[in-house]
Design a protein around this motif. Structure first.
Motif, PDB file in Angstrom:
ATOM      1  N   UNK A 161       0.856  -1.187   0.000  1.00  0.00           N
ATOM      2  CA  UNK A 161       0.000   0.000   0.000  1.00  0.00           C
ATOM      3  C   UNK A 161       0.893   1.238   0.000  1.00  0.00           C
ATOM      4  N   UNK A 162       0.654   2.159  -0.914  1.00  0.00           N
ATOM      5  CA  UNK A 162       1.531   3.303  -1.105  1.00  0.00           C
ATOM      6  C   UNK A 162       0.760   4.609  -0.891  1.00  0.00           C
ATOM      7  N   UNK A 163       1.514   5.717  -0.792  1.00  0.00           N
ATOM      8  CA  UNK A 163       0.947   7.064  -0.729  1.00  0.00           C
ATOM      9  C   UNK A 163       1.297   7.789  -2.017  1.00  0.00           C
ATOM     10  N   UNK A 164       0.347   8.547  -2.541  1.00  0.00           N
ATOM     11  CA  UNK A 164       0.530   9.162  -3.852  1.00  0.00           C
ATOM     12  C   UNK A 164       0.117  10.627  -3.811  1.00  0.00           C
ATOM     13  N   UNK A 165       0.824  11.465  -4.574  1.00  0.00           N
ATOM     14  CA  UNK A 165       0.446  12.859  -4.713  1.00  0.00           C
ATOM     15  C   UNK A 165      -0.863  13.011  -5.463  1.00  0.00           C
ATOM     16  N   UNK A 207      -2.208  12.732  -0.906  1.00  0.00           N
ATOM     17  CA  UNK A 207      -1.853  13.962  -0.206  1.00  0.00           C
ATOM     18  C   UNK A 207      -1.695  15.114  -1.204  1.00  0.00           C
ATOM     19  N   UNK A 208      -1.896  16.312  -0.722  1.00  0.00           N
ATOM     20  CA  UNK A 208      -1.645  17.538  -1.483  1.00  0.00           C
ATOM     21  C   UNK A 208      -0.684  18.375  -0.666  1.00  0.00           C
ATOM     22  N   UNK A 209       0.582  18.380  -1.054  1.00  0.00           N
ATOM     23  CA  UNK A 209       1.608  19.053  -0.272  1.00  0.00           C
ATOM     24  C   UNK A 209       1.611  20.566  -0.474  1.00  0.00           C
TER      25      UNK A 209
END
Length: 429
Positions: A161-165, A207-209
């Motif tokens: 499971x990953x995190x993506x922009x 996420x939105x950095x």
């Protein structure tokens, strides 16, 4: 002996006030006063707004750098491996991270594995940069763990499971729970060469950095999985270091280098963004100079108005002088006329500029709506909105500049009025 009146006596204020309220029949002096006042107000407001936007843009830009990127990146110098290629990987990454985090002022040191791959989903593809990082370390990145907007659960990050922009997800039409295929050209090594590695991962977190280039390209993968995916078993590519005071990072570079070891090299956030920040500084100085000239031009309207006022009030000046008014008193009367215009115009500009900076979001939203949208392109400017940050030093410099120029330019026509010969002024009356 008759005592001289005190400077800026009440009668001088009274005369100046009467002259400022000159009727239209008296040569349009009141019109020139209004033009001068409005010009100074607009110039001061423009200066305050520009400085606030400049400060906000710089603060937002730096915050997105420091909130989503390493303050210091530690990596090894190249060393030939068995295949004759330069190897920059870090074998003792755990020990190096422990030594670095023990340096005073360092808050975190996280091993990373990095690589560039192709993401594919729903018939679309996008080039992305993968950061392999431990879940505990990912949770300490401010702009990722606490972004402006987020979807999903960061605690599910791990395994496959990953995190993506959000930008990557938007370009591939993905959301939380969907699966994305990552394709790396440097994959499985076989007897016939290296074949691409293709693997599918679930998106656990979006996420939105706040930085377009980060949201559009970045993907976080669990550290162990990244080691396996990029053939980095037992090694890391670099150490991501966070410090307490990023603005003073240069003072800590030597200690971090000494803790990292002999082969270590560093790259700070100032090295990566230094040219852009220097360009911002140059632009700030140029914009301040240009807008200062604008304030000067607006202040020169005061000179025009006072010259007309002195010309129209020549008879009054002659009468006042014969009644005993001194040159100094006449100078102060006309100085008050010009200074009052400068002060009132500056105060109005101060209010307009501050209100514009405070409510810049709804104002810009209205402009964007009236123009049909896309006025602010984040792909060019890097951030998603036009920020504004009011700083007291910027406001004081704007007000001080406007008042100083208004007072200085007022002196010359006021001195002309004071030196007027009363006999000449009354000769043809």
């Amino acid at each position: 002996m008759t005592a001289r009146p005190a400077a800026f006596a009440p009668f001088e204020w009274m005369i100046a006030w009467r002259y400022l309220r000159a009727r239209r029949a008296e040569g349009g002096v009141s019109v020139m006063t209004w033009i001068s006042l409005i010009g100074i107000a607009l110039a001061v407001a423009a200066l305050i707004i520009t400085l606030a936007v400049r400060a906000g843009f710089r603060a937002e830009f730096v915050d997105t750098i420091l909130g989503a990127n390493a303050h210091v990146t530690v990596y090894n110098s190249g060393q030939p491996n068995e295949a004759g290629r330069l190897d920059r990987t870090i074998a003792d990454y755990a020990g190096m991270a422990e030594r670095i985090v023990a340096v005073p002022g360092v808050t975190r040191a996280a091993p990373l594995v990095k690589g560039q791959v192709m993401a594919s989903a729903n018939g679309g593809t996008s080039g992305v940069e993968v950061f392999g990082i431990a879940a505990a370390d990912l949770a300490t990145i401010p702009r990722v763990a606490n972004p402006e907007t987020a979807q999903g659960d960061l605690s599910r990050f791990g395994g496959e499971a990953i995190a993506m922009g959000s930008g990557v997800a938007r370009s591939l039409n993905l959301t939380v729970g969907d699966r994305v295929k990552l394709i790396s050209p440097d994959g499985v090594k076989t007897a016939f060469g290296t074949s691409p590695r293709v693997k599918t991962y679930e998106i656990a977190y979006l996420f939105t950095a706040g930085r377009y280039d980060i949201d559009q390209t970045r993907v976080y993968m669990p550290f162990d999985e990244a080691q396996s995916y990029f053939n980095r078993e037992g090694v890391a590519d670099e150490i991501e270091v966070m410090v307490e005071r990023p603005e003073q990072v240069d003072a800590q570079v030597f200690e971090i280098l000494r803790a990292a070891g002999d082969r270590a090299l560093v790259w700070t956030w100032r090295d990566s963004a230094g040219s852009f920040l220097r360009a911002l500084d140059i632009e700030d100085n140029v914009m301040f100079i240009i807008l200062s000239v604008l304030v000067l031009i607006a202040s020169m309207n005061i000179v025009s108005g006072l010259i007309m006022l002195v010309k129209n009030k020549g008879r009054d000046i002659g009468i006042l002088r014969t009644m005993g008014l001194t040159e100094a008193s006449v100078l102060r009367v006309f100085f008050l006329c010009g200074a009052a215009t400068g002060v009132i115009g500056t105060l109005i500009g101060l209010v307009i500029g501050c209100l514009f900076a405070i409510y810049i979001d709804p104002i810009f939203a209205l402009v964007d709506r009236l123009s049909g949208g896309d006025v602010w392109d984040p792909s060019i400017r890097g951030i998603y909105a036009l920020p504004a940050l009011l700083q007291w030093q910027d406001v004081l410099s704007s007000v001080g500049l406007a008042l100083g120029l208004s007072f200085v330019v007022t002196i010359f026509p006021a001195r002309r009025a004071a030196r007027m010969n009363p006999v000449e002024a009354l000769r043809y009356e």
